[in-house]
Motif scaffolding. Sequence first.
Motif, PDB file in Angstrom:
ATOM      1  N   SER A 118      35.303  35.378  40.970  1.00  0.00           N
ATOM      2  CA  SER A 118      35.598  36.442  41.929  1.00  0.00           C
ATOM      3  C   SER A 118      34.825  37.711  41.599  1.00  0.00           C
ATOM      4  O   SER A 118      34.275  38.365  42.488  1.00  0.00           O
ATOM      5  CB  SER A 118      37.096  36.753  41.947  1.00  0.00           C
ATOM      6  OG  SER A 118      37.833  35.639  42.349  1.00  0.00           O
ATOM      7  N   LEU A 162      35.659  35.492  49.988  1.00  0.00           N
ATOM      8  CA  LEU A 162      36.956  35.542  49.330  1.00  0.00           C
ATOM      9  C   LEU A 162      38.016  35.939  50.345  1.00  0.00           C
ATOM     10  O   LEU A 162      37.719  36.567  51.356  1.00  0.00           O
ATOM     11  CB  LEU A 162      36.946  36.559  48.181  1.00  0.00           C
ATOM     12  CG  LEU A 162      35.965  36.294  47.040  1.00  0.00           C
ATOM     13  CD1 LEU A 162      35.902  37.493  46.106  1.00  0.00           C
ATOM     14  CD2 LEU A 162      36.356  35.033  46.281  1.00  0.00           C
ATOM     15  N   LEU A 176      41.829  39.455  47.409  1.00  0.00           N
ATOM     16  CA  LEU A 176      40.939  40.430  46.788  1.00  0.00           C
ATOM     17  C   LEU A 176      41.654  41.758  46.567  1.00  0.00           C
ATOM     18  O   LEU A 176      41.459  42.395  45.530  1.00  0.00           O
ATOM     19  CB  LEU A 176      39.665  40.616  47.608  1.00  0.00           C
ATOM     20  CG  LEU A 176      38.598  41.489  46.958  1.00  0.00           C
ATOM     21  CD1 LEU A 176      38.222  40.995  45.564  1.00  0.00           C
ATOM     22  CD2 LEU A 176      37.371  41.578  47.852  1.00  0.00           C
ATOM     23  N   THR A 215      43.593  41.158  43.530  1.00  0.00           N
ATOM     24  CA  THR A 215      42.707  41.046  42.381  1.00  0.00           C
ATOM     25  C   THR A 215      42.244  42.417  41.896  1.00  0.00           C
ATOM     26  O   THR A 215      42.147  42.657  40.698  1.00  0.00           O
ATOM     27  CB  THR A 215      41.483  40.175  42.738  1.00  0.00           C
ATOM     28  OG1 THR A 215      41.936  38.865  43.083  1.00  0.00           O
ATOM     29  CG2 THR A 215      40.490  40.089  41.597  1.00  0.00           C
TER      30      THR A 215
END
Length: 99
Positions: free
Chosen positions: A79, A60, A65, A68
């Motif tokens: 993910s 990723l 990230l 996220t």
Amino acid sequence: MKDRAHDDAMAEIFREDLVFATQYLNDVLEEGDQPDLLIALRQIAKAYGGVPAIAEKAHLNPTQLYRTLSAQGNPELRSLTAVLKAIGLRLAIQPLHHT
């Protein structure tokens, strides 16, 4: 915002005891509070090398990230499962009531 020292302490606990980390995530999921889940995932990611290392293992983008796993994040299932796998965990479905 969480105290950084608290995050460091939680990361150390999670690093030392993956079973505890697993139960902690399950407890957070049971409560249904997404921001708390993302905080726990950030702390666990820190325990296992930090977001950049987890992003690399999960294939990723590290910047994505970080977003996220932010308090406003909304991880896709892909993910979430990739992050969990990079940590050594998996997502599982269980019945609410045992008959």
